[in-house]
Motif scaffolding. Structure first.
Motif, PDB file in Angstrom:
ATOM      1  N   ILE B  30       0.838  -1.199   0.000  1.00  0.00           N
ATOM      2  CA  ILE B  30       0.000   0.000   0.000  1.00  0.00           C
ATOM      3  C   ILE B  30       0.871   1.246   0.000  1.00  0.00           C
ATOM      4  N   TYR B  31       1.933   1.215   0.811  1.00  0.00           N
ATOM      5  CA  TYR B  31       2.780   2.395   0.886  1.00  0.00           C
ATOM      6  C   TYR B  31       3.436   2.686  -0.465  1.00  0.00           C
ATOM      7  N   LYS B  32       3.923   1.634  -1.091  1.00  0.00           N
ATOM      8  CA  LYS B  32       4.617   1.797  -2.371  1.00  0.00           C
ATOM      9  C   LYS B  32       3.682   2.337  -3.436  1.00  0.00           C
ATOM     10  N   ALA B  33       2.502   1.741  -3.527  1.00  0.00           N
ATOM     11  CA  ALA B  33       1.602   2.128  -4.609  1.00  0.00           C
ATOM     12  C   ALA B  33       1.039   3.514  -4.373  1.00  0.00           C
ATOM     13  N   MET B 170       1.999  -1.851 -10.927  1.00  0.00           N
ATOM     14  CA  MET B 170       2.085  -1.309  -9.576  1.00  0.00           C
ATOM     15  C   MET B 170       3.452  -0.705  -9.321  1.00  0.00           C
ATOM     16  N   ARG B 171       4.489  -1.413  -9.779  1.00  0.00           N
ATOM     17  CA  ARG B 171       5.841  -0.873  -9.585  1.00  0.00           C
ATOM     18  C   ARG B 171       5.999   0.437 -10.342  1.00  0.00           C
ATOM     19  N   ALA B 172       5.451   0.467 -11.557  1.00  0.00           N
ATOM     20  CA  ALA B 172       5.549   1.690 -12.357  1.00  0.00           C
ATOM     21  C   ALA B 172       4.831   2.835 -11.650  1.00  0.00           C
ATOM     22  N   THR B 173       3.661   2.538 -11.097  1.00  0.00           N
ATOM     23  CA  THR B 173       2.901   3.573 -10.393  1.00  0.00           C
ATOM     24  C   THR B 173       3.665   4.060  -9.174  1.00  0.00           C
ATOM     25  N   ALA B 174       4.316   3.112  -8.484  1.00  0.00           N
ATOM     26  CA  ALA B 174       5.094   3.497  -7.318  1.00  0.00           C
ATOM     27  C   ALA B 174       6.244   4.398  -7.734  1.00  0.00           C
ATOM     28  N   PHE B 175       6.812   4.124  -8.897  1.00  0.00           N
ATOM     29  CA  PHE B 175       7.977   4.892  -9.341  1.00  0.00           C
ATOM     30  C   PHE B 175       7.577   6.294  -9.772  1.00  0.00           C
ATOM     31  N   ASP B 176       6.526   6.397 -10.564  1.00  0.00           N
ATOM     32  CA  ASP B 176       6.141   7.699 -11.103  1.00  0.00           C
ATOM     33  C   ASP B 176       4.719   7.603 -11.639  1.00  0.00           C
ATOM     34  N   GLY B 184      -0.739   4.094 -20.059  1.00  0.00           N
ATOM     35  CA  GLY B 184      -2.067   3.505 -20.174  1.00  0.00           C
ATOM     36  C   GLY B 184      -2.498   2.767 -18.926  1.00  0.00           C
ATOM     37  N   ILE B 185      -1.763   2.977 -17.822  1.00  0.00           N
ATOM     38  CA  ILE B 185      -2.136   2.321 -16.573  1.00  0.00           C
ATOM     39  C   ILE B 185      -3.145   3.203 -15.843  1.00  0.00           C
ATOM     40  N   SER B 186      -4.215   2.594 -15.383  1.00  0.00           N
ATOM     41  CA  SER B 186      -5.182   3.365 -14.607  1.00  0.00           C
ATOM     42  C   SER B 186      -4.721   3.379 -13.157  1.00  0.00           C
ATOM     43  N   VAL B 187      -4.296   4.553 -12.702  1.00  0.00           N
ATOM     44  CA  VAL B 187      -3.731   4.647 -11.357  1.00  0.00           C
ATOM     45  C   VAL B 187      -4.782   4.305 -10.301  1.00  0.00           C
ATOM     46  N   ARG B 188      -6.031   4.690 -10.573  1.00  0.00           N
ATOM     47  CA  ARG B 188      -7.099   4.362  -9.635  1.00  0.00           C
ATOM     48  C   ARG B 188      -7.224   2.863  -9.459  1.00  0.00           C
TER      49      ARG B 188
END
Lengths: 285, 297
Positions: B30-33, B170-176, B184-188
């Motif tokens: 959770i923290y990472k994402a 998820m890793r990509a979202t955590a990174f930036d 094209g990743i839905s962050v929500r």
């Protein structure tokens, strides 16, 4: 939409592409206005068209709103508290303003952001696989090989992408865009921070991708000379508007463009003082 | 010196530590994402354990049916929690978000006490035989099962983040987050998924602890124990979380051993991890495995 230079006949080199009968453009941006934080007006009635299969350059000074234009198209404006408050963005016949960025990627527009923005703590291969995030077909592996075919040196790099050189990171960013199999790639300053040699290489790859894969490219650049060499047509922006457009050949030969963007110009070197007043008199508008 | 006790306690440490590791991983997820420090992590264990207990006792479901239902429920619960409570908090100051998770923790804690009472209740027996003999030591079957489950979850996490599309996203979202969206990743969706998985995995740990010790609100204490584990390993490192968990588990039991053999101060095992935490943070402020960004322009 009529602008100053459109009527001038195209020069021989780009004639073949530029005189193709006018189809409905793949992307058309019609008179958009973009506001950041509800107060800062950045684009004021910008219009441009990107025909299918072409490379179109979008040039202009710093702060003219080039990147904002790309973000308005790709929907990433939303992530920066910006909003298209007026006008339409039409892609392949459908209005796309206000749509979430991930849905826009699914429709076939992919933005290669300024400063490459690869995922530093992943390997090249993982970055490429992420490029294909929106795809669910089985050809992803093949496409990774295809990207390696265009950028052989990426295949040799097995470590984290954060340790790649600037040029390699740019290649990875372009490769990642190819993985999404988009119809339109929005490229924001691919030459930023690269050596002249690397700039040449990156531009030749952009042209190859456009030719081989038939991807349409909207290119934002500071390096006007390189951009106009690669592009079929170009738009020049100043403070949130398009002030001049035409085929790349016309723009290259236009005296004002030479003066402001290509350097050199017609006469002997002017003093900075004169240049400034000249600029004030002829602010395109 | 009582070597048998030491050995027993160290094995205990590994088993409990692996569970800490599992809970720490779901905390880190959770923290990472979404950069949310989830103070209600311990309550996820509690809710999961109570749900499973309720299905197994009130509905008399066999474990192999009740457990998957618990997991499905926790997944839905995690998504719901994220969408209803935490999504509106996106972009708010970090201290507000922390207050919200602390509030959630208190609410859930009280809710569970209200529904199920304050006394520990034992799970119905799940395994046919209570003990197994390993290297001549009698070990409770549930302990072995708990260790196996922890290891499976860890391996699952490893696979998930390395090979699955959602894990990469998820890793990509955590990174930036902005880059993730440009891909094209839905962050929500990623946020909701991270809460769902976190709640689910915590529930597994909750059920395991419940089977071993019985279910009571003491379970949510895991949520507190997870902090030294997570900070020790580095807030944003999954591997660090696992190792941090193991270290805390072992430390606790080792401290317990020293305390019971020589010091006789009592309660040493509860505070020892926090002392070590302070010392490690003085030497490595990012934790053992916390990342500093690779900078290259």
């Amino acid at each position: 939409m009529t602008h100053a230079a459109t009527a001038v006949p195209a020069a021989p080199k780009s004639a073949a592409q530029a005189t193709v009968p006018a189809r409905a453009p793949l992307l058309s941006v019609n008179n958009i206005e973009v506001v950041y934080n509800d107060v800062i007006l950045v684009l004021r009635g910008l219009s441009l068209e990107v025909p299918e299969g072409e490379i179109v350059a979008l040039l202009g000074a710093n702060g003219a709103g080039k990147s904002t234009t790309l973000k308005a198209i790709s929907g990433l404006l939303k992530t920066e508290d910006g909003e298209v408050t007026r006008g339409d963005i039409t892609f392949a016949g459908e209005r796309i303003n206000g749509i979430d960025p991930d849905a826009i990627v699914r429709r076939g527009i992919f933005q290669v952001m300024e400063g490459r923005r690869i995922i530093g703590d992943m390997t090249c291969q993982e970055n490429l696989r992420l490029g294909a995030f929106t795809r669910s077909d089985g050809a992803v592996k093949n496409d990774i090989d295809m990207v390696y075919h265009y950028f052989p040196r990426l295949k040799e790099r097995t470590g984290l992408a954060g340790y790649l050189s600037g040029g390699e990171q740019q290649m990875l960013a372009i490769g990642r865009a190819m993985m999404a199999r988009p119809k339109l790639i929005l490229m924001d300053e691919p030459s930023m921070g690269l050596s002249p040699l690397m700039v040449k290489e990156v531009f030749s790859i952009i042209q190859r991708i456009n030719r081989d894969l038939g991807v349409t490219i909207l290119l934002v650049e500071q390096n006007a000379r390189m951009a106009l060499q690669a592009a079929v047509r170009g738009y020049i922006m100043e403070s949130g508007k398009v002030v001049l457009d035409g085929t790349a050949e016309d723009l290259k030969n236009n005296e004002d463009v030479k003066e402001f963007y290509l350097g050199g110009g017609n006469e002997e070197r002017k003093s900075f003082k004169n240049l400034k007043s000249f600029k004030r008199r002829k602010r395109w508008i | 010196m009582n070597f048998e006790l030491l050995f027993q306690l160290l094995i205990n440490g590994v088993i409990v530590g692996a569970l800490y590791g599992v809970v720490a991983m779901s905390f880190v997820l959770i923290y990472k994402a979404s950069r949310i420090v989830n103070f209600a992590q311990g309550e996820f264990l509690l809710i999961g354990a109570w749900t499973c207990w309720w299905l197994l006792t009130s509905w008399q479901l066999p474990f192999w049916i009740g457990f998957p239902i618990t997991l499905a429920f926790m997944m839905a619960f995690g998504i719901l929690l994220q969408v209803v409570v935490l999504r509106p908090m996106i972009g708010e100051p970090i201290i507000s978000v922390i207050m919200v998770t602390i509030g959630l923790s208190i609410v859930f804690q009280a809710l569970m006490k209200w529904i199920f009472g304050v006394f520990a209740k034992p799970f119905p027996p799940i395994f046919a035989s209570q003990t197994m003999s390993i290297f001549g030591l009698d070990v409770q079957t549930v302990y072995i099962a708990s260790l196996v489950v922890s290891l499976l979850i860890m391996a699952g996490f490893g696979w998930f983040f390395k090979y699955s599309k959602m894990g990469l996203a998820m890793r990509a979202t955590a990174f930036d987050q902005q880059v993730a969206q440009s891909l094209g990743i839905s962050v929500r969706q990623v946020f909701a998924m991270s809460w769902a998985i976190s709640a689910m995995v915590s529930a597994v740990a909750g059920v395991v602890v419940g089977v071993v010790n019985g279910v009571s609100s003491a379970l949510s204490f895991f949520g507190i124990k997870v902090f030294p584990a997570v900070i020790l390993g580095g807030l944003d490192s999954v591997v660090g979380a696992v190792l941090g968990g193991l270290i805390v588990g072992l430390l606790e039991n080792f401290a317990h051993f020293i305390d019971s053999q020589w010091l006789n101060w009592g309660n040493m095992y509860e505070i020892a991890p926090f002392y070590v935490l302070i010392i490690i943070l003085m030497i490595k402020p990012y934790g053992l495995f916390g990342t500093k960004d690779i900078e290259r322009v």
